[in-house]
Write a protein that holds these residues in place. Structure first.
Motif, PDB file in Angstrom:
ATOM      1  N   GLU A   1       1.281  -1.376   0.045  1.00 46.37           N
ATOM      2  CA  GLU A   1       0.715   0.223   0.189  1.00 46.37           C
ATOM      3  C   GLU A   1       0.410   1.553  -0.403  1.00 46.37           C
ATOM      4  O   GLU A   1       2.791   1.337   0.439  1.00 46.37           O
ATOM      5  N   ARG A   2       0.171   2.320  -0.173  1.00 46.98           N
ATOM      6  CA  ARG A   2       0.581   3.424  -0.410  1.00 46.98           C
ATOM      7  C   ARG A   2       0.503   4.684   0.719  1.00 46.98           C
ATOM      8  O   ARG A   2      -0.893   4.905   0.816  1.00 46.98           O
ATOM      9  N   PHE A   3       1.594   5.621   1.531  1.00 47.20           N
ATOM     10  CA  PHE A   3       0.286   6.198   2.501  1.00 47.20           C
ATOM     11  C   PHE A   3       1.330   7.699   2.405  1.00 47.20           C
ATOM     12  O   PHE A   3       2.253   7.393   2.188  1.00 47.20           O
ATOM     13  N   LEU A   4       0.574   8.992   2.615  1.00 46.35           N
ATOM     14  CA  LEU A   4       1.288   9.717   2.353  1.00 46.35           C
ATOM     15  C   LEU A   4       0.779  10.405   3.760  1.00 46.35           C
ATOM     16  O   LEU A   4      -0.226  10.433   4.158  1.00 46.35           O
ATOM     17  N   LEU A   5       1.807  10.669   5.125  1.00 48.67           N
ATOM     18  CA  LEU A   5       1.680  10.994   6.182  1.00 48.67           C
ATOM     19  C   LEU A   5       2.139  12.965   5.604  1.00 48.67           C
ATOM     20  O   LEU A   5       3.094  13.168   5.616  1.00 48.67           O
ATOM     21  N   HIS A   6       0.810  13.371   5.928  1.00 46.32           N
ATOM     22  CA  HIS A   6       0.926  14.939   6.488  1.00 46.32           C
ATOM     23  C   HIS A   6       1.296  15.840   7.113  1.00 46.32           C
ATOM     24  O   HIS A   6      -0.389  15.286   7.890  1.00 46.32           O
ATOM     25  N   GLY A   7       2.225  15.707   8.082  1.00 42.53           N
ATOM     26  CA  GLY A   7       2.325  16.105   9.422  1.00 42.53           C
ATOM     27  C   GLY A   7       3.175  17.695   9.535  1.00 42.53           C
ATOM     28  O   GLY A   7       3.700  17.572   9.105  1.00 42.53           O
ATOM     29  N   VAL A   8       2.835  18.096   9.964  1.00 41.14           N
ATOM     30  CA  VAL A   8       3.073  19.945  10.642  1.00 41.14           C
ATOM     31  C   VAL A   8       4.046  19.022  10.849  1.00 41.14           C
ATOM     32  O   VAL A   8       5.087  18.210  11.546  1.00 41.14           O
ATOM     33  N   THR A   9       5.613  20.693  10.975  1.00 42.24           N
ATOM     34  CA  THR A   9       6.609  19.924  11.355  1.00 42.24           C
ATOM     35  C   THR A   9       7.035  20.099  12.996  1.00 42.24           C
ATOM     36  O   THR A   9       5.892  20.728  13.506  1.00 42.24           O
ATOM     37  N   GLY A  10       7.858  19.345  12.993  1.00 38.56           N
ATOM     38  CA  GLY A  10       7.766  18.653  14.869  1.00 38.56           C
ATOM     39  C   GLY A  10       6.659  17.213  15.025  1.00 38.56           C
ATOM     40  O   GLY A  10       6.513  17.518  16.407  1.00 38.56           O
ATOM     41  N   SER A  11       5.757  17.629  14.027  1.00 42.09           N
ATOM     42  CA  SER A  11       4.508  16.142  15.127  1.00 42.09           C
ATOM     43  C   SER A  11       5.102  15.231  15.043  1.00 42.09           C
ATOM     44  O   SER A  11       4.293  13.672  14.998  1.00 42.09           O
ATOM     45  N   GLY A  12       6.387  14.461  14.215  1.00 46.69           N
ATOM     46  CA  GLY A  12       7.020  13.627  15.200  1.00 46.69           C
ATOM     47  C   GLY A  12       6.669  12.603  14.118  1.00 46.69           C
ATOM     48  O   GLY A  12       6.455  10.592  13.918  1.00 46.69           O
ATOM     49  N   LYS A  13       6.951  13.295  12.577  1.00 48.14           N
ATOM     50  CA  LYS A  13       7.403  12.171  11.610  1.00 48.14           C
ATOM     51  C   LYS A  13       8.371  11.184  11.864  1.00 48.14           C
ATOM     52  O   LYS A  13       8.010   9.689  11.122  1.00 48.14           O
ATOM     53  N   THR A  14       9.182  11.171  12.181  1.00 48.98           N
ATOM     54  CA  THR A  14      10.585  10.760  12.094  1.00 48.98           C
ATOM     55  C   THR A  14      10.467   9.401  13.174  1.00 48.98           C
ATOM     56  O   THR A  14      10.236   8.095  12.401  1.00 48.98           O
ATOM     57  N   GLU A  15       9.421   9.510  14.366  1.00 47.51           N
ATOM     58  CA  GLU A  15       9.266   8.777  14.632  1.00 47.51           C
ATOM     59  C   GLU A  15       8.448   6.761  14.367  1.00 47.51           C
ATOM     60  O   GLU A  15       8.876   5.998  14.655  1.00 47.51           O
ATOM     61  N   VAL A  16       7.450   8.009  13.869  1.00 46.81           N
ATOM     62  CA  VAL A  16       6.847   6.834  12.763  1.00 46.81           C
ATOM     63  C   VAL A  16       7.033   6.375  11.947  1.00 46.81           C
ATOM     64  O   VAL A  16       7.540   5.377  11.789  1.00 46.81           O
ATOM     65  N   TYR A  17       8.351   6.848  10.968  1.00 49.55           N
ATOM     66  CA  TYR A  17       9.443   6.155   9.656  1.00 49.55           C
ATOM     67  C   TYR A  17       9.421   5.234  10.672  1.00 49.55           C
ATOM     68  O   TYR A  17      10.386   3.618  10.312  1.00 49.55           O
ATOM     69  N   LEU A  18      10.208   5.489  12.031  1.00 52.44           N
ATOM     70  CA  LEU A  18      11.615   4.360  13.366  1.00 52.44           C
ATOM     71  C   LEU A  18      10.676   3.218  13.224  1.00 52.44           C
ATOM     72  O   LEU A  18      11.024   2.116  13.477  1.00 52.44           O
ATOM     73  N   ARG A  19       9.544   3.367  13.394  1.00 50.51           N
ATOM     74  CA  ARG A  19       8.251   2.120  13.828  1.00 50.51           C
ATOM     75  C   ARG A  19       8.151   1.100  13.157  1.00 50.51           C
ATOM     76  O   ARG A  19       7.449   0.269  13.286  1.00 50.51           O
ATOM     77  N   ALA A  20       7.161   2.076  11.640  1.00 46.27           N
ATOM     78  CA  ALA A  20       7.513   1.458  10.260  1.00 46.27           C
ATOM     79  C   ALA A  20       8.091   0.618  10.447  1.00 46.27           C
ATOM     80  O   ALA A  20       8.645  -0.786   9.455  1.00 46.27           O
TER      81      ALA A  20
END
Length: 794
Positions: free
Chosen positions: A262-281
């Motif tokens: 599947e494909r996902f677009l993670l649209h998050g404001v700056t400082g919202s913790g996108k990198t931690e989502v990458y790490l968990r994935a």
């Protein structure tokens, strides 16, 4: 049809557009292990060239007497899935298979690079005993060890040094005491094995110690691991997820667990913790025995994300980018190929990392134009990542605070999902080579709950200085508070151009139709297109006048003016140092990471730079963001000008106010009413995207049409225009607008002309353009011209 026992279909790696394989070569028994992806040295005309096996066959139309055998097979090869990916890229980007295959080769393969081997010395058990001041049990010696300068003892009983350095029971033969060099060598080795070249005393000392059974010396493979700058706090233990992060991660982890591409677009404001989502994935993929590729815009500018991945996953992370030495890239590639590393972090070229059983591909800051490759083939790493993920049945996770209108347009076209209008749900697993519909995941708040910083637009129409008074006062307040600021000016150098006040001459590049930029520290003027340099003039070459005017402000001049105003410098000789980050200051290997680390370590200061300073940095003590000449990008004749302006201001604004002290952002502009700036000041990404998509739909720009650009160039006058006209005459594309040919400014001594195609149906347009360019390139009447095809130009 002739029958041969085994035929290798080989694509020779040549650059000529008119030479296309594959070509058949017979395989002798000695090369029976050759398979798809093998690298062969083959005779090609009068040359020896490197080629990639793209297929094997039992039959050939070539008479047996004309078939030749490869000269040798290299040890390394290209994974078959990357051979298939290169074939797709050649067709998708109107290039040649050879040029596409050159992108997926093991680093250093063409030069025959191998693993580095070195003599390595290590203490034996007896050597460790002596180095520790104990010669062994029952030896009857005083055992003063290295500190006393006695070393080996002359005892008549105890442990005998056996061959290979192991200890055997028996008398210890008499021998001389250890010399000073031998003592130093043992002391150095007490910390662990070392290359022989790094041991005091050299090879001679080691051989004598080896003869006495105190060390072993052997040839070992010594991996060349890159050293990455440590910027930011990287924790091994994952922090607790916020509710929004958990909600965003859940569908990604579920898709990885179920093996759904599947494909996902993670649209998050700056400082919202996108990198931690990458790490968990990534952790979810590793738990299921699958690998991951994490793409970042520019590896030198994002050391924090590399540090976080290495801290979380250790040596299973490999880093690939062009800033590494070729030996380092070779060894990192090998670790991935062998499965010793399962996660690859890097810029666009890392999309070709040899990660087996790929389960996740992350594209961080997916809006960045640096994902577009400027060489041939001019691939877009975002699209290549999408294709690779689809082929592997892997999850594609793209993230940004300012996603591209193309990405959001695809979300909207997927229809509504359970999370609200426009959050299109994936339609399930995609078949190989195809992509499922994309789904948008939202992170609307910062992880610490702090608000986004307020943004104020400063009107510069009546201001003659580089800094607005309000901006100067804000920087002074940061200095007094001993805090930090980031200042963005997307223009490097000292001055944009020089003119003669007497005759009006402008100093221009002799090879490009552009003005030269003054770099005062280097005492030179430079062309930012071709690299031409000349000394800065003291007088006018045309009229002799010494009245030479400097126009505009670049980062070099701004750095000097701020240092003069606030008494700071990058050497830290004051309480408010000024650091500069641009292509000039960060040109050396590791320079960008070192500079960012120095800025992070400083108790206070200001970081001045081009758009480099707005990319992904996380400094909690930055309380002020300042953008100079914010509307400069709006003055470019580019349909993406609004998008780039909005992204640049929004990304820089996101660097401020991440710590407990809060923060603010000031934006200097000559057009404070520009819609992209107003939306950025309001942190209104959805509003901007809605307006931008409506404008593009009305004008027929992506995502509502696909663009293809053909540029013809030649040093001969008129040749480029004739070649472009010939390409245009060969184009018949339904549902497409064909614009041009039109002249472009001269670049690197070559005249240029371009054609732009706006097509509603991508695949037929790409095929038609590729066929037309190939036909004209093969025509000897246009042999003086070069051809560049750019699908999805940036």
């Amino acid at each position: 049809m002739a029958r041969i026992a085994a035929i290798a279909q080989v694509e020779p790696l040549t650059t000529a557009r008119s030479l296309r394989g594959p070509f058949d070569y017979s395989l002798p028994e000695a090369l029976a292990g050759v398979d798809v992806g093998s690298l062969l040295v083959v005779p090609f005309g009068r040359r020896r060239v490197l080629g990639v096996v793209t297929g094997l066959a039992e039959r050939t139309d070539v008479p047996p007497e004309r078939l030749v055998a490869p000269l040798e097979a290299l040890e390394l090869g290209v994974p078959p899935e990357l051979v298939r990916l290169a074939s797709w890229m050649a067709a998708e980007y109107c290039s040649t298979p050879a040029r596409a295959l050159s992108l997926v080769l093991p680093p250093g393969a063409a030069a025959g690079m191998r693993e580095r081997r070195a003599l390595v010395a290590e203490l034996t058990e007896a050597g460790r005993a002596v180095a520790g001041g104990v010669a062994g049990p029952d030896n009857g010696s005083s055992g003063e060890g290295l500190a006393g300068g006695r070393g080996l003892v002359n005892g008549s009983s105890g442990d005998e040094l056996a061959g290979g350095g192991s200890l055997a029971r028996g008398p210890v033969p008499a021998g001389p005491r250890l010399g000073v060099r031998q003592q130093a060598a043992l002391s150095a080795l007490s910390g662990g094995p070392l290359p022989a070249a790094e041991v005091p005393g050299g090879h001679g000392t080691l051989r004598r110690l080896e003869a006495r059974g105190l060390v072993t010396v052997a040839i070992e493979v010594r991996g060349r691991r890159p050293v990455n700058a440590r910027v930011g706090v990287a924790t091994v233990q994952p922090p607790a997820l916020t509710g929004a992060q958990a909600a965003a991660l859940a569908p990604v982890a579920a898709a990885i667990a179920d093996g759904r591409g599947e494909r996902f677009l993670l649209h998050g404001v700056t400082g919202s913790g996108k990198t931690e989502v990458y790490l968990r994935a990534t952790a979810a993929a590793l738990e299921r025995g699958r690998g991951a590729i994490v793409l970042v815009p520019e590896i030198a500018l994002t050391p924090q994300i590399v540090a976080r991945f290495e801290a979380r996953f250790g040596p299973t992370v490999a880093v690939l980018h062009s800033g590494l030495g070729e030996g380092e890239r070779h060894d990192e590639w090998l670790r991935l190929r062998r499965g010793e590393a399962r996660v690859c972090v890097g810029p666009r070229s890392a999309v070709f990392a040899p990660v087996a059983d790929l389960g996740l591909v992350v594209v961080d800051e997916e809006h960045e134009s640096s994902y577009k490759h400027e060489g041939d083939p001019r691939y877009d790493a975002r699209r290549v990542a999408e294709r690779r993920a689809a082929d592997a049945g892997a999850v594609l996770l793209m993230g940004s605070a300012t996603p591209r209108p193309e990405s959001v347009g695809e979300v909207l076209s997927a229809g509504p999902g359970p999370e609200g209008i426009g959050d299109g749900l994936s339609a399930g697993a995609a078949s190989p080579g195809e992509s499922a519909a994309i789904r948008r995941l939202r992170l609307s708040e910062r992880v610490d709950g702090r608000p986004l910083p307020p943004v104020e637009l400063l009107d510069m129409r009546d201001v003659r200085e580089a800094l607005h008074p309000r901006a100067f006062a804000a920087l002074e307040a940061v200095r007094r508070a001993q805090s930090k600021a980031i200042v963005l000016l997307n223009r490097r150098g000292w001055s944009n151009f020089l003119t003669c006040r007497s005759c009006g001459r402008v100093w221009e590049c002799p090879d490009c139709d552009v003005a030269l930029v003054l770099h005062r520290a280097q005492g030179a003027m430079a062309c930012h297109h071709c690299g031409h340099r000349r000394p800065a003039p003291q007088s006018c070459d045309a009229c002799g006048s010494i009245s030479v005017a400097r126009h505009g402000v670049g980062t070099e001049r701004l750095e000097a003016e701020l240092a003069g105003a606030f008494g700071g410098d990058a050497a830290g000789r004051s309480g408010f140092p000024v650091f500069r980050l641009d292509a000039d200051s960060a040109s050396g290997r590791g320079a960008a990471g070192d500079l960012l680390a120095a800025f992070e370590a400083a108790p206070s200061g200001v970081l001045v730079g081009t758009q480099m300073v707005a990319k992904g940095h996380d400094f909690p003590d930055v309380t002020l963001g300042l953008v100079l000449d914010a509307d400069s990008t709006l003055r470019f004749p580019d349909f993406r000008a609004e998008e780039r302006t909005f992204a640049l201001v929004t990304q820089l604004a996101g660097r401020a106010g991440r710590g407990p002290g809060g923060g603010s952002v000031l934006v200097q502009t000559l057009d404070p009413g520009a819609p992209s700036l107003v939306r950025a000041a309001d942190h209104d990404a959805d509003g901007f995207l809605a307006e931008e998509l409506a404008r593009r739909e009305a004008l027929g720009y992506p995502p509502y049409a696909d663009l293809i650009r053909v540029v013809c160039g030649s040093p001969e006058p008129g040749a480029a225009a004739r070649a472009a006209a010939a390409v245009r005459a060969g184009l018949e594309i339904p549902r497409a607008a064909i614009l041009g040919p039109a002249p472009l400014f001269r670049l690197r001594g070559r005249e240029r002309a371009q054609i732009v195609i706006k097509a509603r149906d991508r695949a037929p347009a790409v095929r038609a353009v590729g066929a037309a360019v190939e036909a004209v390139a093969a025509d000897r009447a246009h042999r003086a011209a070069t051809f560049s095809v750019d699908v999805d130009p940036q």
